[in-house]
Design a protein around this motif. Structure first.
Motif, PDB file in Angstrom:
ATOM      1  N   TRP A  53       0.901  -1.075   0.119  1.00 13.81           N
ATOM      2  CA  TRP A  53      -0.047   0.119  -0.025  1.00 13.81           C
ATOM      3  C   TRP A  53       0.697   1.304  -0.025  1.00 13.81           C
ATOM      4  O   TRP A  53       0.189   2.413  -0.066  1.00 13.81           O
ATOM      5  N   TRP A  54       2.126   1.201   0.127  1.00 11.38           N
ATOM      6  CA  TRP A  54       3.128   2.326   0.461  1.00 11.38           C
ATOM      7  C   TRP A  54       3.667   2.534  -1.170  1.00 11.38           C
ATOM      8  O   TRP A  54       4.012   1.638  -1.768  1.00 11.38           O
ATOM      9  N   THR A  55       3.722   3.822  -1.409  1.00 10.59           N
ATOM     10  CA  THR A  55       4.263   4.137  -2.724  1.00 10.59           C
ATOM     11  C   THR A  55       5.424   5.235  -2.391  1.00 10.59           C
ATOM     12  O   THR A  55       5.063   5.918  -1.460  1.00 10.59           O
ATOM     13  N   THR A  56       6.500   5.044  -3.224  1.00 13.42           N
ATOM     14  CA  THR A  56       7.585   6.081  -2.956  1.00 13.42           C
ATOM     15  C   THR A  56       8.367   6.610  -4.241  1.00 13.42           C
ATOM     16  O   THR A  56       8.258   5.528  -5.058  1.00 13.42           O
ATOM     17  N   GLY A  57       8.808   7.736  -4.122  1.00 15.07           N
ATOM     18  CA  GLY A  57       9.504   8.147  -5.385  1.00 15.07           C
ATOM     19  C   GLY A  57      10.923   8.224  -5.012  1.00 15.07           C
ATOM     20  O   GLY A  57      11.622   8.619  -6.099  1.00 15.07           O
ATOM     21  N   LEU A  58      11.417   7.882  -3.881  1.00 13.84           N
ATOM     22  CA  LEU A  58      12.709   8.017  -3.523  1.00 13.84           C
ATOM     23  C   LEU A  58      13.681   6.885  -4.209  1.00 13.84           C
ATOM     24  O   LEU A  58      14.781   6.863  -4.168  1.00 13.84           O
ATOM     25  N   THR A  59      12.894   5.991  -4.886  1.00 15.63           N
ATOM     26  CA  THR A  59      13.816   5.003  -5.589  1.00 15.63           C
ATOM     27  C   THR A  59      14.044   5.250  -6.881  1.00 15.63           C
ATOM     28  O   THR A  59      14.430   4.513  -7.742  1.00 15.63           O
ATOM     29  N   SER A  60      13.543   6.321  -7.566  1.00 12.67           N
ATOM     30  CA  SER A  60      13.689   6.627  -8.787  1.00 12.67           C
ATOM     31  C   SER A  60      14.357   8.107  -9.070  1.00 12.67           C
ATOM     32  O   SER A  60      14.143   9.090  -8.055  1.00 12.67           O
ATOM     33  N   VAL A  61      14.861   8.316 -10.218  1.00 15.48           N
ATOM     34  CA  VAL A  61      15.690   9.663 -10.462  1.00 15.48           C
ATOM     35  C   VAL A  61      14.821  10.369 -10.596  1.00 15.48           C
ATOM     36  O   VAL A  61      14.703  11.757  -9.942  1.00 15.48           O
ATOM     37  N   SER A  62      13.480  10.365 -11.194  1.00 16.79           N
ATOM     38  CA  SER A  62      12.560  11.582 -11.385  1.00 16.79           C
ATOM     39  C   SER A  62      11.930  11.808 -10.162  1.00 16.79           C
ATOM     40  O   SER A  62      11.687  12.801  -9.937  1.00 16.79           O
ATOM     41  N   GLY A  63      11.495  10.711  -9.314  1.00 18.91           N
ATOM     42  CA  GLY A  63      10.998  10.977  -7.950  1.00 18.91           C
ATOM     43  C   GLY A  63      11.904  11.805  -6.989  1.00 18.91           C
ATOM     44  O   GLY A  63      11.489  12.621  -6.575  1.00 18.91           O
ATOM     45  N   ILE A  64      13.159  11.493  -7.030  1.00 19.40           N
ATOM     46  CA  ILE A  64      14.370  12.267  -6.229  1.00 19.40           C
ATOM     47  C   ILE A  64      14.266  13.815  -6.866  1.00 19.40           C
ATOM     48  O   ILE A  64      14.276  14.748  -5.915  1.00 19.40           O
TER      49      ILE A  64
END
Length: 299
Positions: free
Chosen positions: A149-160
């Protein structure tokens, strides 16, 4: 208070609605009940984990909040880390080197974080780094990865890249407050008698500054830092609106526009729980930092 926002039925029904349809829907939603009855029913349901159904989306509010929660907590965590790490580091540096040229630059720049409102800082950062330089995106969360259920953008370049500007905007005010407090408290401690005694014993400056001086400044710093962390959650409304960050703050703004009362009430209750929890953690940390403040007076 929600009665002054508007009538949710007006946004839920089409142009061909009749008075009978409006009355039927109001009765079904419980809007015809006195406000204290509505409040009692909400508290009873909330105690059982039921926050109601979103008027706008027709989904359980719990599901809506859980869907948006990771974005807000991720933004708040990164902002808090930057605020605490940079605030304490710069505060210690400016206290140890009060007359350095770099200290003057830091104190001058910190006036921006204290003086300018959050939304204006965000707009200026967007103009500089997104419009003029084109280094960072101006809105959105970037590419996200799902872990249950958790979503994160810290594992992708665009998310960072996407989180840098919102995190700086949200954490800049807190960082400057923490920095100035650390600098003020540590300057006072460095001029105290026990620090002079430590220097007369020939202790290394690093040990004096970080083991003795910094440790004795942490109690008031933790107090203010805890309150600032609560403010990060609250100020996320402005930051998420400026950067169109898909978190709870943006959800709350949309809920106000569509008079989605269950979502608004649940969001405000969530913010209250966060503030109380953070203050409780801060109180418990007092005894860890300074054992003299514990009940027994010992570790």
């Amino acid at each position: 208070m929600f009665r002054f926002v508007g009538d949710p039925v007006e946004n839920m029904m089409g142009q061909e609605r009749t008075d009978a349809d409006i009355e039927l829907l109001r009765e079904k939603l419980g809007l015809n009940d006195p406000f204290f009855i509505q409040y009692k029913d909400f508290l009873i349901d909330a105690a059982h984990g039921d926050l109601g159904i979103s008027f706008r989306q027709g989904r359980p509010v719990v599901d809506v909040l859980i869907e948006r929660l990771p974005a807000t907590l991720e933004l708040a965590a990164v902002s808090a880390f930057l605020a605490i790490f940079l605030g304490v580091s710069l505060g210690v540096y400016t206290a140890i080197n009060p007359k350095g040229w770099f200290t003057n630059i830091i104190l001058t720049v910190s006036l921006i974080g204290v003086s300018l409102p959050t939304f204006l800082i965000g707009i200026l950062l967007i103009y500089l780094f997104a419009v003029e330089l084109g280094w960072l995106p101006s809105f959105g969360r970037g590419e996200v990865v799902e872990y249950g259920w958790w979503t994160t953008g810290l594992t992708s370049v665009s998310g960072i890249k996407a989180i840098i500007l919102p995190a700086l905007t949200l954490g800049l005010y807190q960082m400057t407050m923490i920095m100035r407090l650390v600098r003020s408290e540590m300057t006072e401690v460095l001029n105290s008698d026990f620090i002079r005694f430590a220097r007369s014993r020939g202790l290394p400056e690093g040990k004096i500054n970080f083991r003795h001086a910094l440790k004795n400044t942490l109690v008031p710093v933790i107090t203010v830092t805890g309150l600032q962390l609560g403010s990060i959650i609250a100020f996320a409304i402005i930051t998420e609106t400026v950067f169109q960050w898909p978190g709870l703050g943006l959800l709350f703004i949309d809920s106000v526009q569509f008079v989605d009362i269950p979502v608004m009430a649940s969001y405000l209750m969530f913010i209250s729980v966060m503030f109380v929890s953070i203050n409780l953690i801060v109180d418990l940390l007092y005894a860890v930092i300074d054992p003299r403040l514990s009940i027994s007076g010992t570790k």
